[in-house]
Design a protein around this motif. Structure first.
Motif, short mmCIF file in Angstrom:
data_model
loop_
_atom_site.label_atom_id
_atom_site.label_comp_id
_atom_site.label_asym_id
_atom_site.label_seq_id
_atom_site.Cartn_x
_atom_site.Cartn_y
_atom_site.Cartn_z
N ARG A 1 4.05 12.11 -12.90
CA ARG A 1 3.97 13.41 -11.97
C ARG A 1 3.52 14.44 -12.45
NH1 ARG A 1 8.94 10.79 -11.00
NH2 ARG A 1 8.69 8.62 -9.00
N ASP A 2 3.51 14.70 -13.67
CA ASP A 2 3.63 16.11 -14.36
C ASP A 2 1.71 16.61 -14.58
OD1 ASP A 2 3.07 19.17 -15.57
OD2 ASP A 2 4.58 18.07 -16.92
N PHE A 3 1.15 16.59 -13.37
CA PHE A 3 -1.01 16.73 -13.87
C PHE A 3 -0.66 17.77 -14.51
CE2 PHE A 3 0.59 13.39 -9.61
CZ PHE A 3 0.02 12.54 -9.60
N LYS A 4 0.31 19.01 -13.84
CA LYS A 4 -0.43 20.65 -14.42
C LYS A 4 -0.29 20.09 -15.35
CE LYS A 4 1.19 25.07 -14.09
NZ LYS A 4 2.43 25.92 -13.01
N LEU A 5 0.37 19.71 -16.05
CA LEU A 5 0.52 19.39 -17.98
C LEU A 5 -0.45 18.97 -18.60
CD1 LEU A 5 1.92 19.77 -20.89
CD2 LEU A 5 2.96 17.79 -20.23
N PHE A 6 -1.06 17.72 -17.85
CA PHE A 6 -2.08 17.25 -18.21
C PHE A 6 -3.80 18.31 -18.21
CE2 PHE A 6 -5.84 14.27 -18.77
CZ PHE A 6 -5.68 13.75 -19.70
N ALA A 7 -3.66 18.60 -17.22
CA ALA A 7 -4.72 19.65 -16.15
C ALA A 7 -4.56 21.07 -17.79
CB ALA A 7 -4.71 19.69 -14.71
N GLU A 8 -3.98 21.22 -18.26
CA GLU A 8 -3.57 22.39 -18.74
C GLU A 8 -3.72 22.26 -20.49
OE1 GLU A 8 0.54 23.67 -18.16
OE2 GLU A 8 0.16 25.13 -16.49
N LEU A 9 -3.64 21.53 -20.53
CA LEU A 9 -4.04 20.46 -21.93
C LEU A 9 -5.16 20.63 -22.18
CD1 LEU A 9 -0.40 18.58 -22.69
CD2 LEU A 9 -0.86 20.47 -23.79
N LYS A 10 -5.62 20.07 -21.20
CA LYS A 10 -7.37 19.66 -21.01
C LYS A 10 -7.97 20.65 -21.69
CE LYS A 10 -9.29 16.72 -18.95
NZ LYS A 10 -9.60 15.40 -17.60
N GLU A 11 -7.70 21.79 -20.63
CA GLU A 11 -8.36 23.49 -20.53
C GLU A 11 -7.93 23.89 -21.87
OE1 GLU A 11 -7.95 27.48 -18.54
OE2 GLU A 11 -7.17 25.19 -17.67
N ILE A 12 -7.03 23.90 -22.85
CA ILE A 12 -6.72 24.05 -23.78
C ILE A 12 -7.63 23.55 -24.55
CG2 ILE A 12 -5.14 24.84 -25.14
CD1 ILE A 12 -2.81 25.20 -23.40
N PHE A 13 -7.52 22.49 -24.62
CA PHE A 13 -8.39 21.33 -25.98
C PHE A 13 -9.78 21.79 -25.81
CE2 PHE A 13 -6.08 17.77 -27.37
CZ PHE A 13 -4.86 17.77 -27.88
N SER A 14 -9.95 21.83 -24.41
CA SER A 14 -11.59 22.39 -24.82
C SER A 14 -11.94 23.73 -24.86
CB SER A 14 -12.11 22.00 -23.25
OG SER A 14 -11.80 20.55 -22.26
N GLU A 15 -10.98 24.36 -24.70
CA GLU A 15 -11.30 25.82 -25.34
C GLU A 15 -11.42 25.81 -26.74
OE1 GLU A 15 -8.39 27.92 -23.25
OE2 GLU A 15 -9.63 28.90 -21.53
N ALA A 16 -10.32 24.92 -27.10
CA ALA A 16 -10.04 24.74 -28.59
C ALA A 16 -10.92 24.23 -29.77
CB ALA A 16 -8.57 24.43 -29.12
N GLY A 17 -12.00 23.84 -28.95
CA GLY A 17 -12.75 22.96 -29.39
C GLY A 17 -12.84 21.39 -29.38
N ILE A 18 -12.02 20.61 -28.93
CA ILE A 18 -10.76 19.56 -28.77
C ILE A 18 -11.52 18.73 -28.41
CG2 ILE A 18 -9.49 18.22 -29.72
CD1 ILE A 18 -7.84 20.00 -31.17
#
Length: 431
Positions: free
Chosen positions: A324-341
């Motif tokens: 149910r924690d959709f916000k966490l997954f969305a945040e992590l995807k964004e951080i990963f993308s910005e970090a080049g992962i």
């Protein structure tokens, strides 16, 4: 065409689980020696579980022989209790032997990426232009279709179907015992001798004498424990995630005109989604592992890294995840993308669930035929009405969610970004 009969001399396979597998029918012997069945030697029964349990490298070949042997023993115990013709007995034996013949390399991981079902390929092997089909047709033109229907659970004789596919059948009994043996765990062990002794046939399936209830309880609990301790082990699932991502990346590169150093000829039909039966049968785990070994040196950094992880067992780490924690997954995807992962390949939620036992519920999508006990009066009673243990788990589906990620890549990031990701994941550096 001459119908197959008995062999001049019984053939015997030495088996670590059942001691011996006995083959007396010419038909069964010819099926075992067919190229399509021999291919199962090159398909592991437990997929990537060998990353977790190093002994779990047994094949679908020896599991299929084991299911056949249990079916043979069941039919022996039914002698004098119910009348089955020789053709019906052979139908049972063939369905038991061939029920897994359509499995592909690393089974479920491969299926998810290329969107097909091994049961469809099993049917294609049974009724298509194969050696197995030609062998089965010696029993009559419709015999291959009948075997296919038993495996697909659409055959008219419910008893025959239940022996190969029910909540306590030859398939499940073998894989629990066999997988427990090869993985070195005790969870899957149960008293199969007792279960076979108290098993009784009737026209709609099988039932068990009430005196054998505790052996059936033990079987149900063994299955429950094997699923959560072995089949759903988080490390095994990590290897499956990496493998799926390898297939996903390889397919993506093909469709974006990437030039492989060595063209993956045997995988091209799967990339194109134009797979003929001969293409499917030419593929086994040796072929797939060859390509993964080659892809380890590819110029594409994602494919190369994923293959190296799989081959060297540098798998993804994991944490518990709330779906149910959709916000966490969305945040992590964004951080990963910005970090080049790339989060499409290095951030994955894997879910699994199991329903250890259920009784027949017509309102549910997945209907399960109940396990019935025969009381001393002759009355048949559903298992959970008499077993407190089974009642406690009946109809209760258990779910598990894990979030997988590459801890080594996170640790290699600048400290501020790495700390931010670890904080969101709720993990320390040494996870």
């Amino acid at each position: 065409m001459t119908r197959p009969g008995l062999l001049n001399e019984e053939k015997v396979f030495k088996d670590p689980v059942h001691r011996y597998v006995h083959v007396r029918e010419e038909l069964i012997w010819d099926l075992i020696n067919s190229p399509e069945f021999q291919r199962l030697r090159r398909i592991k029964q437990l997929g990537t579980s060998y990353f977790t349990f190093h002994g779990g490298e047994h094949s679908r070949f020896n599991h299929s022989l084991g299911v056949y042997e249990i079916m043979r023993r069941i039919l022996e115990t039914f002698e004098g209790r119910i009348k089955l013709s020789r053709d019906e007995k052979l139908l049972c034996l063939c369905a038991a032997l061939l029920h897994d013949v359509g499995h592909g390399p690393f089974s479920h991981s491969f299926e998810k990426v290329f969107r097909f079902d091994h049961e469809d390929w099993t049917k294609a092997i049974l009724v298509g232009d194969t050696n197995i089909n030609r062998i089965l047709r010696r029993m009559g033109a419709q015999f291959p279709q009948k075997v296919s229907e038993v495996i697909a659970k659409t055959y008219e004789n419910k008893l025959i179907v239940s022996l190969i596919s029910s909540q306590i059948d030859a398939d499940r009994m073998d894989y629990l015992l066999r997988d427990a043996y090869y993985t070195g765990v005790n969870y899957g062990n149960f008293d199969i001798e007792r279960i076979l002794r108290v098993m009784r046939p009737h026209e709609d399936g099988v039932f068990f004498k009430y005196s054998g209830m505790h052996a059936v309880e033990d079987y149900i609990m063994s299955r429950y424990q094997m699923y959560w301790q072995v089949y759903f082990h988080p490390v095994t699932r990590s290897a499956e995630v990496v493998l799926r991502k390898i297939f996903q990346r390889a397919k993506y590169l093909f469709h974006h005109e990437y030039e492989y150093r060595i063209e993956p000829v045997q995988l091209l039909p799967f990339f194109r989604e134009q797979v003929a039966l001969r293409d499917y049968l030419s593929l086994d785990e040796a072929v797939v592992l060859f390509y993964i070994q080659q892809w380890k040196t590819e110029e594409d950094p994602i494919l190369s890294d994923l293959c190296e992880r799989f081959l060297d067992r540098n798998l993804l780490k994991y944490v518990e995840y709330n779906p149910r924690d959709f916000k966490l997954f969305a945040e992590l995807k964004e951080i990963f993308s910005e970090a080049g992962i790339d989060p499409d390949y290095y951030l994955e939620v894997d879910s699994t669930s199991d329903l250890p036992y259920d009784f027949y519920r017509t309102s549910q999508e997945e209907e399960r035929i109940p396990i019935m006990l025969q009381m001393q009066s002759g009355e048949l009673v559903e298992l959970s009405q008499k077993s407190v243990i089974v009642e406690a788990i009946s109809g209760k589906r258990r779910f598990d969610y894990k979030l997988y990620f590459p801890m080594d890549k996170i640790q290699a990031l600048p400290k501020e970004i790495s700390g931010k990701i670890r904080e969101r994941l709720g993990v320390m550096e040494d996870v």
